[in-house]
Structure formats: C-alpha cells, structure tokens
Design an enzyme around this catalytic site. Structure first.
Site, short mmCIF file in Angstrom:
data_model
loop_
_atom_site.label_atom_id
_atom_site.label_comp_id
_atom_site.label_asym_id
_atom_site.label_seq_id
_atom_site.Cartn_x
_atom_site.Cartn_y
_atom_site.Cartn_z
N LYS A 1 -15.69 -15.23 7.39
CA LYS A 1 -16.38 -14.32 8.05
C LYS A 1 -15.98 -14.75 9.27
O LYS A 1 -17.60 -15.33 9.43
CB LYS A 1 -16.95 -13.69 7.84
CG LYS A 1 -16.43 -12.72 6.57
CD LYS A 1 -15.20 -11.92 6.30
CE LYS A 1 -15.55 -11.30 5.00
NZ LYS A 1 -14.27 -10.04 5.35
N LYS B 1 -5.34 -4.16 -0.48
CA LYS B 1 -6.58 -3.61 -1.53
C LYS B 1 -6.25 -3.02 -1.45
O LYS B 1 -5.65 -1.28 -0.75
CB LYS B 1 -7.60 -3.72 -0.43
CG LYS B 1 -7.85 -4.56 0.24
CD LYS B 1 -9.23 -5.10 1.38
CE LYS B 1 -9.19 -6.19 1.82
NZ LYS B 1 -10.39 -6.29 2.81
#
Length: 327
Positions: A150, A246
């Site tokens: 991230k 997703k």
C-alpha cells in the site's frame, strides 16, 4: 418451500492496524447473510465499502428489504436487476450460490467450470507506513512470492526502495488507492519500473485517470476503483492493462463471472481481489480466481482471528474452500 433469510453484523479484529492512503482501521466489519430452505442453508459475507458510501446499517437494510423477494424464490439472474452492484447484493448472491449447491449436492466449482479447483498463491498485503516500518513488514514476509504494498503518501519512492531492498526475491504489486496525481505519476511509474515492480493498482482517482491513455506504462496498470461491473470495461480500454475484480464491487459471484469473461474478451489481465474480510468472503473468490493472473485473497491472514471453519492457508498458498465453509 419458502426461503428464510437472516442478516447479522459481525466484527473481527485485525492483527494490528491496516492502513491505506484513505485511512486506517483495526477491525473488519462484515455482514453475513444466511438463506435457508428446508434443511439446507447457504451463506454469504460482504464488507461495506465506505469509499462508495456504504455503511453497515445501509447494507443490512438493503438486504433486509429483499426479504420478501428472497422468500419468494428470486433467482440470481433476477437479483441482478433487483439490487444494484455492491456489498449487499454480494452477500445475497453468494448465499444463493451456496444454497443452490447444498440443495443440488453439486459444488459451485463444478457449476462454474473450475472443478477440480486448485490451491493458489495469494498476494500478502503490507500496510502503508513510514519507510522503516514498511521495510520491516517486507523483511518479515520476504519469503512470500507476491507482496502487495500500500502506497499513496508523500514518500512513495522511499517506501518502494525500502520494500524492494527488504524483499529482493518477491514480486511486488503497488496499490496506490487513487493516491497519485497527474503531476507525479510519470516519475513514479519510471521509479517503479527501475525497482522491478510487477503491477501498479489504481494510481489515479477513478474518473480522473485520462492521462493513462497518453503516457507510457513501463509497469502494467490495474484498475480497481475504476471498475465494478462488465459494463464499465469498454471505457477502460487503452487506460488500463488489467482489472481487479472484487465481489463486493461487482455485487456477487454471478456478476463477477460476467465481468471476468468480458475482461478476457477485451484483452485485460485479471486480478481477483478482496476487502478485509473472513474466509466466508474469500471462498467464492478463490473459485473465481482459478484462472486469474494475480490473486489477492489474503483477508483472513490480516485478521487476529478468522471464522471457523475457515480456508486453509499454508504460507501464501490458499486452498479451495471445503463445502462446510461455502460452495
């Protein structure tokens, strides 16, 4: 025989703190949907996504509002028109897949053409932090084949260098969560290429990513927030090289299968990703990811405790779900 639905809000503590460019959290908040018919029960789990204005209460309400139609036997195909894409529809859709499999005595894997499913190497996510802290995370997980890092802060280049030096043998995905800008993306892409980054996920805000059509992609770029359903894909041709599917964005396995098929038709690479949830949320995604180019289904690995029974992880290798869990 009428179906009976129950909806439950649950919280699972995260091991430490999970941080991305938009903020931090210490627990996974999930909604579990259970649909029963006679002696058979199906389950699905979703994670409300604040990025799209979803809350635990509104997702739960959206599922509860479907109670009458679910009791009346609504099909998964009809569900696509009855509910918008998002977390609520995901929980209902996956519960219906599970219920149908239990009633038919036929696993979901065989219904979607992935039988027998195989174990997959998943990425393991490193939270955004100071370069030293991120290097420590990378060093502790340097044996994993694929790391997802991230980024999206003020010192991304320093963080990228620190992680790469700490995990020299791992393939690395950078996930900026819309944290880069038109001003820094060209330099950041070049720096990523110099450090052998494998993929960069959603560097720019959705809808403000037009520059991607006009700059070089020295590292492939994957859409996440920019893609939800199959209808979104045509507009992304020429902007992105891959798409992250997703279930909580697409609104369930039914829509995700259509999205995966269309993505392949249009020449996109495919990643199957997840929110931070339990094994119940990951189980259908493991089946969806059987032919994916990138697998990012590490949600349970980030939790202090998972639900039981759960998926079996051996290092970064995640096995297909047992039918006692889902499918």
């Amino acid at each position: 025989m009428a179906r009976v639905i129950s909806v439950e809000a649950e919280r699972f503590p995260i091991a430490g703190t999970f941080t991305i460019s938009r903020g931090s959290k210490t627990e996974a908040e999930v909604i579990a949907c259970t649909i029963s018919q006679g002696s058979h029960t199906g389950r699905g789990e979703c994670v409300p996504y604040k990025r799209y204005g979803e809350t635990m209460d509104c997702v739960r309400y959206a599922i509860e509002a479907m109670r009458e139609q679910i009791a009346g036997g609504i099909s998964r195909a009809a569900l696509l028109d009855a509910m918008p894409a998002g977390a609520a529809r995901n929980a209902v859709d996956c519960a219906l897949w599970d219920l149908e499999a239990k009633i038919a005595g036929k696993p979901v894997a065989s219904s979607i053409g992935t039988a027998p499913p195989r174990a997959l190497d998943t990425a393991y996510t490193l939270s955004l932090g100071e370069p030293e802290a991120m290097a420590a995370q990378a060093r502790a997980n340097a044996q994993r084949p694929l790391l997802k890092v991230k980024i999206g802060g003020d010192n991304d280049m320093t963080c990228i260098r620190a992680v790469r030096e700490a995990a020299p043998a791992s393939r690395i995905i950078l996930d900026a969560n819309e944290g880069w800008t038109d001003d820094d993306i060209v330099a950041n892409l070049a720096f990523a290429a110099e450090h052998a980054i494998t993929l960069i996920e959603q560097p720019l805000p959705a809808g403000r990513d037009g520059i991607l059509r006009h700059i070089a992609h020295p590292v492939p770029i994957c859409a996440d927030e920019s893609v939800h359903e199959a209808k979104d894909l045509e507009a992304l041709v020429g902007l992105y090289d891959a798409v992250n599917i997703k279930l909580d964005k697409s609104g369930g396995l039914t829509a995700a299968l259509a999205l995966r098929y269309r993505a392949r038709e249009l020449g996109f690479g495919v990643m199957v990703g997840c929110m931070v949830g339990t094994s119940l949320a990951m189980a259908p995604a493991v089946l969806l990811a059987q032919d994916a180019d990138f697998v990012d289904l590490d949600g349970p690995l980030l939790l202090a405790r998972d639900r039981r029974p759960g998926l079996v992880y051996q290092g970064s290798l995640v096995s297909p779900p047992d039918t006692a869990l889902w499918g």
